[in-house]
Write a protein that holds these residues in place. Structure first.
Motif, mmCIF file in Angstrom:
data_model
loop_
_atom_site.group_PDB
_atom_site.id
_atom_site.type_symbol
_atom_site.label_atom_id
_atom_site.label_comp_id
_atom_site.label_asym_id
_atom_site.label_seq_id
_atom_site.Cartn_x
_atom_site.Cartn_y
_atom_site.Cartn_z
ATOM 1 N N THR A 29 -12.301 -7.159 -1.726
ATOM 2 C CA THR A 29 -11.859 -6.430 -2.906
ATOM 3 C C THR A 29 -11.179 -5.138 -2.464
ATOM 4 N N ARG A 30 -10.323 -4.596 -3.313
ATOM 5 C CA ARG A 30 -9.606 -3.372 -2.947
ATOM 6 C C ARG A 30 -9.257 -2.574 -4.195
ATOM 7 N N THR A 31 -9.485 -1.291 -4.087
ATOM 8 C CA THR A 31 -9.080 -0.365 -5.133
ATOM 9 C C THR A 31 -7.728 0.230 -4.734
ATOM 10 N N PRO A 32 -7.038 0.904 -5.658
ATOM 11 C CA PRO A 32 -5.775 1.562 -5.272
ATOM 12 C C PRO A 32 -5.959 2.542 -4.125
ATOM 13 N N GLU A 33 -7.087 3.270 -4.112
ATOM 14 C CA GLU A 33 -7.331 4.214 -3.017
ATOM 15 C C GLU A 33 -7.521 3.488 -1.689
ATOM 16 N N GLN A 34 -8.240 2.364 -1.717
ATOM 17 C CA GLN A 34 -8.440 1.602 -0.487
ATOM 18 C C GLN A 34 -7.135 0.983 -0.003
ATOM 19 N N ALA A 35 -6.298 0.523 -0.927
ATOM 20 C CA ALA A 35 -4.999 -0.021 -0.532
ATOM 21 C C ALA A 35 -4.117 1.068 0.073
ATOM 22 N N LEU A 36 -4.185 2.286 -0.492
ATOM 23 C CA LEU A 36 -3.412 3.400 0.062
ATOM 24 C C LEU A 36 -3.913 3.768 1.451
#
Length: 242
Positions: free
Chosen positions: A162-169
């Motif tokens: 799973t990934r949040t926008p912060e983790q993707a950034l």
């Protein structure tokens, strides 16, 4: 003696749905414009009709009179057993005729919807795409021809995390930092190759100075991304400790 019919009827599929011709010898001809299931249903109805006999034995079939032995009324227990057999056959036929989901994916979805997890069964939470996961993937692809490209491929193809926008950034910062350092290393290698081959002189000084300036620009870009990621991770740790 041979019986000769008075008239011969001609039938075709323009006027009939099913034509069955049974000769005295040879093969039976069956013609129909019905689907195979429809033909089978009609033939079963014909067979059921002609299997209706006066009794259950040969004597009753010949005489047309029910046999007092074989066609006697069944006892209560036999009737119950016979009813149970008919009920079981009906249930089995219903299960066979029940509509199944079409396709493997639909079948799996159908089974998943019909099943439920036990209350005490542990469910594994999917792993998050953290900075540690991205760095571990970089280390794993260290021996690849293009480490960053291989890691980017793995991150994009991994649908289990799973990934949040912060983790993707964060993943983008880490991968772009590594990519920028790759480019800086390539520029530095080219700089050293020219200086080794041609030396530092009036004709090569400007070219080498340009390479050195480009390497510093790319290196500063990589350092800036690394600093931003370090600050973001420090903020996450501080928030987790509160």
């Amino acid at each position: 003696m041979t019986r000769i019919p008075d008239a011969v009827s001609v039938a075709s599929l323009d006027t009939h749905r099913l034509i069955v011709a049974v000769a005295n010898s040879g093969h039976t001809d069956v013609s129909s414009n019905l689907p195979p299931s429809g033909v089978a249903s009609v033939l079963r109805q014909i067979a059921d009709r002609y299997e209706e006999k006066a009794g259950q034995c040969l004597g009753a079939f010949v005489d047309g009179v029910p046999c007092p032995v074989h066609d006697a009324p069944a006892s209560v227990s036999e009737a119950a057993l016979d009813a149970g057999r008919h009920a079981a056959d009906g249930a089995a036929d219903g299960m066979r005729r029940a509509q199944r989901p079409a396709g493997l994916d639909a079948l799996l979805d159908h089974l998943a919807a019909a099943m439920s997890l036990d209350d005490d069964q542990d469910v594994d939470e999917p792993e998050a795409l953290t900075a540690g996961v991205v760095r571990a993937s970089l280390d794993f692809n260290d021996g690849d021809r293009d480490q960053v490209l291989a890691t980017l491929r793995d991150v994009l193809l991994d649908t289990t995390t799973t990934r949040t926008p912060e983790q993707a950034l964060a993943a983008a910062r880490i991968l772009l930092t590594a990519h920028a350092r790759q480019i800086a290393a390539l520029i530095d290698a080219h700089y050293r190759a020219i200086r080794t081959e041609s030396g530092l002189n009036r004709s090569t000084r400007g070219l080498l100075t340009g390479y050195e300036g480009a390497r510093k620009i790319v290196a500063r870009y990589a350092d800036g991304l690394a600093d931003e990621q370090a600050l973001a991770e420090a903020a996450d740790r501080e928030q987790a400790e509160q």
